[in-house]
Design a protein around this motif. Structure first.
Motif, mmCIF file in Angstrom:
data_model
loop_
_atom_site.group_PDB
_atom_site.id
_atom_site.type_symbol
_atom_site.label_atom_id
_atom_site.label_comp_id
_atom_site.label_asym_id
_atom_site.label_seq_id
_atom_site.Cartn_x
_atom_site.Cartn_y
_atom_site.Cartn_z
ATOM 1 N N VAL A 1 0.879 -1.238 0.036
ATOM 2 C CA VAL A 1 -0.043 0.004 0.063
ATOM 3 C C VAL A 1 0.861 1.248 0.050
ATOM 4 C CG1 VAL A 1 -1.826 1.239 1.203
ATOM 5 C CG2 VAL A 1 -1.872 -1.176 1.014
ATOM 6 N N ILE A 2 1.941 1.237 0.771
ATOM 7 C CA ILE A 2 2.712 2.254 0.785
ATOM 8 C C ILE A 2 3.628 2.635 -0.630
ATOM 9 C CG2 ILE A 2 5.227 3.228 1.325
ATOM 10 C CD1 ILE A 2 4.794 1.953 3.952
ATOM 11 N N ILE A 3 3.872 1.794 -1.404
ATOM 12 C CA ILE A 3 4.648 1.959 -2.804
ATOM 13 C C ILE A 3 3.132 2.432 -3.662
ATOM 14 C CG2 ILE A 3 5.249 0.687 -4.824
ATOM 15 C CD1 ILE A 3 6.707 -1.627 -2.917
ATOM 16 N N ARG A 4 2.023 1.872 -3.683
ATOM 17 C CA ARG A 4 1.020 2.507 -4.157
ATOM 18 C C ARG A 4 0.861 4.125 -4.010
ATOM 19 N NH1 ARG A 4 -1.859 3.143 -8.860
ATOM 20 N NH2 ARG A 4 -0.890 4.868 -8.569
ATOM 21 N N SER A 5 0.926 4.427 -2.684
ATOM 22 C CA SER A 5 0.642 5.536 -2.063
ATOM 23 C C SER A 5 1.460 6.729 -2.355
ATOM 24 C CB SER A 5 0.317 5.610 -0.546
ATOM 25 O OG SER A 5 0.047 6.864 0.041
ATOM 26 N N VAL A 6 2.920 6.475 -2.369
ATOM 27 C CA VAL A 6 3.883 7.317 -2.421
ATOM 28 C C VAL A 6 4.056 7.495 -4.072
ATOM 29 C CG1 VAL A 6 5.220 6.822 -0.398
ATOM 30 C CG2 VAL A 6 5.757 5.763 -2.360
ATOM 31 N N THR B 1 6.085 1.241 16.672
ATOM 32 C CA THR B 1 6.215 2.872 16.219
ATOM 33 C C THR B 1 6.647 2.610 14.790
ATOM 34 O OG1 THR B 1 7.409 3.295 18.131
ATOM 35 C CG2 THR B 1 7.602 4.813 16.434
ATOM 36 N N LEU B 2 7.260 1.685 14.282
ATOM 37 C CA LEU B 2 7.692 1.447 12.893
ATOM 38 C C LEU B 2 6.551 1.297 12.155
ATOM 39 C CD1 LEU B 2 9.940 0.860 10.651
ATOM 40 C CD2 LEU B 2 9.424 -1.523 11.133
ATOM 41 N N ILE B 3 5.434 0.310 12.550
ATOM 42 C CA ILE B 3 4.407 0.185 11.733
ATOM 43 C C ILE B 3 3.477 1.368 11.711
ATOM 44 C CG2 ILE B 3 2.026 -1.019 11.624
ATOM 45 C CD1 ILE B 3 3.740 -3.536 12.232
ATOM 46 N N ALA B 4 3.436 2.091 13.013
ATOM 47 C CA ALA B 4 2.462 3.479 13.070
ATOM 48 C C ALA B 4 3.044 4.343 12.004
ATOM 49 C CB ALA B 4 2.559 4.081 14.389
ATOM 50 N N VAL B 5 4.365 4.703 11.927
ATOM 51 C CA VAL B 5 5.166 5.445 10.906
ATOM 52 C C VAL B 5 4.900 4.926 9.492
ATOM 53 C CG1 VAL B 5 7.217 6.670 10.079
ATOM 54 C CG2 VAL B 5 6.841 6.366 12.358
ATOM 55 N N MET B 6 4.589 3.599 9.223
ATOM 56 C CA MET B 6 4.474 3.331 7.969
ATOM 57 C C MET B 6 2.967 3.563 7.500
ATOM 58 S SD MET B 6 6.583 -0.256 8.201
ATOM 59 C CE MET B 6 5.971 -0.902 6.412
ATOM 60 N N ALA B 7 2.149 3.465 8.495
ATOM 61 C CA ALA B 7 0.853 3.638 8.246
ATOM 62 C C ALA B 7 0.510 4.943 7.815
ATOM 63 C CB ALA B 7 -0.029 3.306 9.613
ATOM 64 N N ALA B 8 1.228 5.734 8.624
ATOM 65 C CA ALA B 8 1.095 7.353 8.141
ATOM 66 C C ALA B 8 1.620 7.479 6.653
ATOM 67 C CB ALA B 8 2.016 8.053 9.150
ATOM 68 N N ILE B 9 2.911 6.804 6.390
ATOM 69 C CA ILE B 9 3.535 6.994 5.015
ATOM 70 C C ILE B 9 2.211 6.399 4.059
ATOM 71 C CG2 ILE B 9 5.288 6.691 3.548
ATOM 72 C CD1 ILE B 9 7.034 6.354 6.055
ATOM 73 N N ALA B 10 1.718 5.395 4.283
ATOM 74 C CA ALA B 10 0.829 4.637 3.599
ATOM 75 C C ALA B 10 -0.721 5.637 3.393
ATOM 76 C CB ALA B 10 0.372 3.319 4.052
ATOM 77 N N ILE B 11 -0.976 6.248 4.345
ATOM 78 C CA ILE B 11 -2.362 6.862 4.261
ATOM 79 C C ILE B 11 -2.167 8.150 3.739
ATOM 80 C CG2 ILE B 11 -4.364 7.540 5.405
ATOM 81 C CD1 ILE B 11 -3.690 4.911 7.353
ATOM 82 N N MET B 12 -1.538 9.097 4.622
ATOM 83 C CA MET B 12 -1.310 10.386 4.042
ATOM 84 C C MET B 12 -1.176 10.938 2.763
ATOM 85 S SD MET B 12 -2.938 11.791 6.501
ATOM 86 C CE MET B 12 -3.357 11.494 8.124
ATOM 87 N N PRO B 13 -0.012 10.352 2.092
ATOM 88 C CA PRO B 13 0.070 10.926 0.623
ATOM 89 C C PRO B 13 -1.150 10.644 -0.174
ATOM 90 C CG PRO B 13 1.840 9.549 1.437
ATOM 91 C CD PRO B 13 1.020 9.341 2.628
ATOM 92 N N ALA B 14 -1.872 9.625 0.109
ATOM 93 C CA ALA B 14 -3.082 9.200 -0.776
ATOM 94 C C ALA B 14 -4.091 10.516 -0.515
ATOM 95 C CB ALA B 14 -3.682 7.923 -0.437
#
Ligand code: PHE
Length: 460
Positions: free
Chosen positions: A184-189, A261-274
């Motif tokens: 999801v991160i790859i798609r989002s960014v 924390t890693l997963i929380a930050v990754m969730a932020a990177i996955a969601i916010m750019p989208a």
């Protein structure tokens, strides 16, 4: 004792404990709070708070659990009879949190199926993301069926036992969650304008150092950390009670917050750019996952497949947290009442379903019911459960835990447990100092601000 069980490997324990920690809190609360409270500056404060509070409390909870081999009520009673009530706070908190968690978990299951059906053109129909969401959550019956499904899943995992249920399911679900998140991160960014979202979450804003909001940012980081690390309500005591004597508690107390924390930050990177790519509102809350992301998935190629994958991830996160909440209460019945695992889980699950009914109806039939918080603000039923469970009972429970460890049983009791089996407790001096003097004060600050007794302008 047959019903109790044990984790078979430290990897299995870590997956289960990280599974408890990684939940809805990581997916929708953290990304927004990160952006709203100073971005990279908030992340720094959050990490510092892990060292000052999170790490200290995880060690205490895991050691208490492993030493007493009991549920939270039994564990506190074994440490000192007068403090059994602190365990009860945890039990009530677990009931309340699991009740609203199951409703939200149910919504996620509904969305997972709807995205799957949408692939065949039968999912969301012509409705906008918002209309679909509002229609669904205000329905008196449908959300409850999905709530029951969610509770059914955690029930079956729980009755399979610690090793074959909790450990095994976490060993499968957590790595899959990580894998889906990466996709999801790859798609989002790679969406247009994604940089805006990255800027929103990471822009380092240190203005709170000079504009008098220092305390507020610390309090926001602390209250988020408590919920995210499942602290102060006995979840880590319960999982600690299934931990083998040779496991290294100190190392585990670093790995759990690290992954969380890693997963929380990754969730932020996955969601916010989208969210930014589509010019949508980054505001916190269920709306972000259910409504806002719908707009995103509706307008990208293969959006339904990404949507279904994303909600599978949400379900995994919610299920592994739900299982740990259920275990807190189940272990009480198993240890104290000598009930079988099945009977204990049945009692807890049916009670949580009953408690979940008003939560669910709170978005439809009971939407005018508003309940008071200590700061005089009236909130809906879900937010009220969350307030009492998360903000009042978890933080108060953690404060009592600090007092019991620092001044009743004394830190050396914990130190001996951490050092059992010849393990070296590298940060022993630091841990004892923090436990006695700093952590209790910061936990008290969290309790006072999160409950609204001390009135900061908090973004909770
Ligand atoms: N840590 C979970 C989350 O971040 C919530 C939780 C709290 C789970 C307490 C278990 C116990 O969503």
């Amino acid at each position: 004792m047959d019903n109790r069980g044990k984790f078979t490997s430290n990897f299995g324990f870590i997956m289960a404990a990280v599974g408890s920690a990684v939940g809805l809190g990581n997916l929708w609360a953290f990304p927004y709070k990160l952006g709203a409270n100073g971005g990279f500056a908030f992340l720094l404060i959050y990490i510092i708070m892990i060292f000052l509070v999170g790490f200290i409390l995880i060690i205490a909870e895991l050691a208490i659990g492993r030493k007493t081999k009991l549920n939270p009520v039994g564990a506190f009673r074994a440490l000192n009879k007068k403090f059994a009530f602190a365990g009860w706070f945890g039990i009530v908190a677990a009931f309340l949190i699991l009740s609203f968690y199951s409703v939200l978990g149910g919504w996620s299951i509904k969305y997972f199926f709807t995205y799957i059906m949408d692939i065949f053109g039968k999912g969301f129909g012509d409705l906008s993301g918002e209309a679909f969401f509002n229609n669904f959550i205000s329905d008196p019956v449908q959300p409850l069926i999905f709530t029951a499904m969610f509770i059914g899943i955690i029930f079956f995992i729980s009755i399979a036992g610690v090793e074959k249920g909790i450990e095994k399911s976490a060993k499968i679900m957590m790595p899959m969650l990580f894998f889906i998140l990466v996709i999801v991160i790859i798609r989002s960014v790679t969406l247009p304008n994604a940089m805006e979202g990255i800027k929103f979450i990471f822009k380092p804003d240190f203005s709170f150092l000079s504009n008098g909001k220092f305390g507020e940012v610390i309090a926001a980081a602390l209250s988020q950390m408590f919920f995210s690390l499942s602290l102060g309500m006995g979840a880590m005591i319960t999982y600690g009670s299934y931990l083998k004597k040779d496991a290294n508690i100190e190392k585990n107390a670093i790995l759990i917050p690290l992954f969380d924390t890693l997963i929380a930050v990754m969730a932020a990177i996955a969601i916010m750019p989208a969210v930014f790519s589509f010019n949508l509102d980054p505001a916190a809350g269920p709306g972000l996952l259910f409504v806002v992301l719908r707009e995103v998935f509706a307008s990208i190629p293969f959006g339904d497949i990404f949507g279904a994958a994303f909600f599978l991830l949400v379900i995994f996160a919610a299920v592994t947290s739900g299982v740990s909440l259920l275990e807190v209460v189940s272990s009480y019945f198993i240890d104290e009442k000598k009930f079988s695992r099945k009977k204990s889980a049945s009692i807890v699950c049916s009670t949580c379903f009953a408690l979940g009914i008003p939560v669910s109806l709170g978005f439809g039939l009971l939407k005018d019911v508003k309940l008071p918080q200590l700061n005089g603000v009236f909130v809906n039923i879900l937010d009220f459960y969350d307030y009492v469970g998360e903000y009042v009972l978890m933080t108060l429970g953690a404060f009592i835990l600090c007092i019991v460890v620092a001044y009743v049983i004394k830190p050396k009791t914990i130190v001996m447990e951490v050092e059992a089996n010849g393990n070296v407790f590298k940060s022993k001096k630091y841990w004892c100092f923090m436990m006695k003097f700093i952590t209790p004060l910061l936990v008290l600050l969290t309790f006072l601000t999160a409950t609204g007794i001390l009135n900061f302008q908090l973004i909770l």
